[in-house]
Design a protein around this motif. Structure first.
Motif, PDB file in Angstrom:
ATOM      1  N   GLN A 170      31.193   5.710  34.694  1.00 15.43           N
ATOM      2  CA  GLN A 170      31.654   5.146  35.033  1.00 15.43           C
ATOM      3  C   GLN A 170      31.281   4.978  37.227  1.00 15.43           C
ATOM      4  O   GLN A 170      29.990   5.127  37.162  1.00 15.43           O
ATOM      5  N   VAL A 171      31.881   4.705  37.418  1.00 13.55           N
ATOM      6  CA  VAL A 171      30.917   4.097  39.232  1.00 13.55           C
ATOM      7  C   VAL A 171      31.725   4.263  40.174  1.00 13.55           C
ATOM      8  O   VAL A 171      33.673   4.435  40.167  1.00 13.55           O
ATOM      9  N   GLN A 172      31.610   4.645  41.354  1.00 18.32           N
ATOM     10  CA  GLN A 172      31.906   5.177  42.542  1.00 18.32           C
ATOM     11  C   GLN A 172      32.048   4.810  43.715  1.00 18.32           C
ATOM     12  O   GLN A 172      30.431   4.270  43.927  1.00 18.32           O
ATOM     13  N   LEU A 173      32.664   4.226  44.942  1.00 17.98           N
ATOM     14  CA  LEU A 173      32.840   3.910  45.727  1.00 17.98           C
ATOM     15  C   LEU A 173      32.886   4.472  46.996  1.00 17.98           C
ATOM     16  O   LEU A 173      34.260   5.685  47.665  1.00 17.98           O
ATOM     17  N   GLU A 174      31.693   4.246  48.000  1.00 12.08           N
ATOM     18  CA  GLU A 174      32.245   5.860  48.977  1.00 12.08           C
ATOM     19  C   GLU A 174      32.134   5.042  50.232  1.00 12.08           C
ATOM     20  O   GLU A 174      31.434   3.753  50.155  1.00 12.08           O
ATOM     21  N   GLU A 175      33.300   5.162  50.696  1.00 10.89           N
ATOM     22  CA  GLU A 175      33.535   4.465  51.988  1.00 10.89           C
ATOM     23  C   GLU A 175      33.566   5.413  53.482  1.00 10.89           C
ATOM     24  O   GLU A 175      33.325   6.109  53.181  1.00 10.89           O
ATOM     25  N   SER A 176      33.353   4.492  54.833  1.00 11.32           N
ATOM     26  CA  SER A 176      32.827   5.091  55.608  1.00 11.32           C
ATOM     27  C   SER A 176      33.263   4.174  56.847  1.00 11.32           C
ATOM     28  O   SER A 176      33.067   3.140  56.807  1.00 11.32           O
TER      29      SER A 176
ATOM     30  N   PHE B 162      34.481  -4.457  35.264  1.00 18.02           N
ATOM     31  CA  PHE B 162      35.872  -3.686  35.970  1.00 18.02           C
ATOM     32  C   PHE B 162      35.904  -3.291  37.337  1.00 18.02           C
ATOM     33  O   PHE B 162      34.339  -3.637  37.974  1.00 18.02           O
ATOM     34  N   SER B 163      37.765  -3.695  37.588  1.00 18.18           N
ATOM     35  CA  SER B 163      37.254  -3.443  39.281  1.00 18.18           C
ATOM     36  C   SER B 163      37.398  -1.949  39.468  1.00 18.18           C
ATOM     37  O   SER B 163      38.098  -1.160  39.522  1.00 18.18           O
ATOM     38  N   TYR B 164      36.483  -1.940  40.162  1.00 20.37           N
ATOM     39  CA  TYR B 164      36.862   0.082  40.685  1.00 20.37           C
ATOM     40  C   TYR B 164      36.613  -0.270  42.397  1.00 20.37           C
ATOM     41  O   TYR B 164      36.361  -1.032  42.988  1.00 20.37           O
ATOM     42  N   TRP B 165      37.928   0.673  42.502  1.00 19.69           N
ATOM     43  CA  TRP B 165      38.356   0.655  43.931  1.00 19.69           C
ATOM     44  C   TRP B 165      37.586   2.167  45.111  1.00 19.69           C
ATOM     45  O   TRP B 165      37.097   3.270  44.376  1.00 19.69           O
ATOM     46  N   GLY B 166      37.689   2.066  46.519  1.00 21.80           N
ATOM     47  CA  GLY B 166      36.910   3.275  47.278  1.00 21.80           C
ATOM     48  C   GLY B 166      38.536   4.135  47.280  1.00 21.80           C
ATOM     49  O   GLY B 166      39.673   3.609  47.567  1.00 21.80           O
ATOM     50  N   GLN B 167      38.488   4.875  48.350  1.00 19.26           N
ATOM     51  CA  GLN B 167      39.720   5.878  48.287  1.00 19.26           C
ATOM     52  C   GLN B 167      40.281   5.211  49.461  1.00 19.26           C
ATOM     53  O   GLN B 167      41.726   5.817  49.983  1.00 19.26           O
ATOM     54  N   GLY B 168      39.519   4.515  50.448  1.00 14.66           N
ATOM     55  CA  GLY B 168      40.284   3.734  51.773  1.00 14.66           C
ATOM     56  C   GLY B 168      40.596   4.361  52.934  1.00 14.66           C
ATOM     57  O   GLY B 168      39.803   5.845  52.986  1.00 14.66           O
ATOM     58  N   THR B 169      39.854   3.784  54.086  1.00 14.12           N
ATOM     59  CA  THR B 169      39.292   4.220  55.031  1.00 14.12           C
ATOM     60  C   THR B 169      40.333   3.952  56.076  1.00 14.12           C
ATOM     61  O   THR B 169      40.382   2.928  56.111  1.00 14.12           O
TER      62      THR B 169
END
Length: 121
Positions: free
Chosen positions: A1-7, A108-115
Motif C-alpha cells: 500500500q502507498v500513502q500520500l501525506e499532504e501539507s 496504481f493511482s493513489y490519492w492524498g486526503q486533500g488540503t
C-alpha cells in the motif's frame, strides 16, 4: 500500500502565495508521475499540474505562469508553488501519484486526503 501525506494548505490573501507538499511512502518500486488536482464546492475534480518521471510537466491553463510543480525524487515528494492566488483558486487540493509497487507490475493511482486552500482578504 502507498500513502500520500499532504501539507501546506491554509488561508492566504488574494495575490499571496502558498506552497503545498506531498510525500509518498509505502510499497513503492517506482513513481511514474505525481500531480495535484483540485475540487471546488459543487465542481468536479480537475487537474492543476502534473510532473512525470521523465521530467515533463503540464498545467491547467488557469494556473500557467502562476503555479509551479516540482519533485524531489529522492524523497518521493512533490511540491506545488502557488503564486498570485486568485479568488477562483480556493478548493481542496489533492495529491495524486501513479505508482508501481513492483517491477513489471501494473501502475496504481493513489490519492492524498486533500488540503484546503482558502483565498480571502
Amino acid at each position: 500500500q502507498v500513502q500520500l501525506e499532504e501539507s501546506g494548505g491554509g488561508l492566504v490573501q488574494p495575490g499571496g502565495s502558498l506552497r503545498l507538499s506531498c510525500a509518498a511512502s509505502g510499497s513503492i518500486f517506482s513513481i511514474n508521475s505525481m500531480g495535484w488536482y483540485r475540487q471546488g464546492p459543487g465542481q468536479q475534480r480537475e487537474l492543476v499540474a502534473r510532473s512525470r518521471s521523465g521530467g515533463s510537466t503540464n498545467y491547467a491553463d488557469s494556473v500557467k505562469g502562476r503555479f509551479s510543480i516540482s519533485r524531489d525524487s529522492a524523497k518521493n515528494t512533490v511540491y506545488l508553488q502557488m503564486n498570485s492566488l486568485k479568488p477562483e483558486d480556493p478548493a481542496v487540493y489533492y495529491c495524486n501519484a501513479r505508482v508501481q509497487t513492483r517491477r513489471d507490475g501494473p501502475e496504481f493511482s493513489y490519492w492524498g486526503q486533500g488540503t484546503q486552500v482558502v483565498v480571502s482578504s
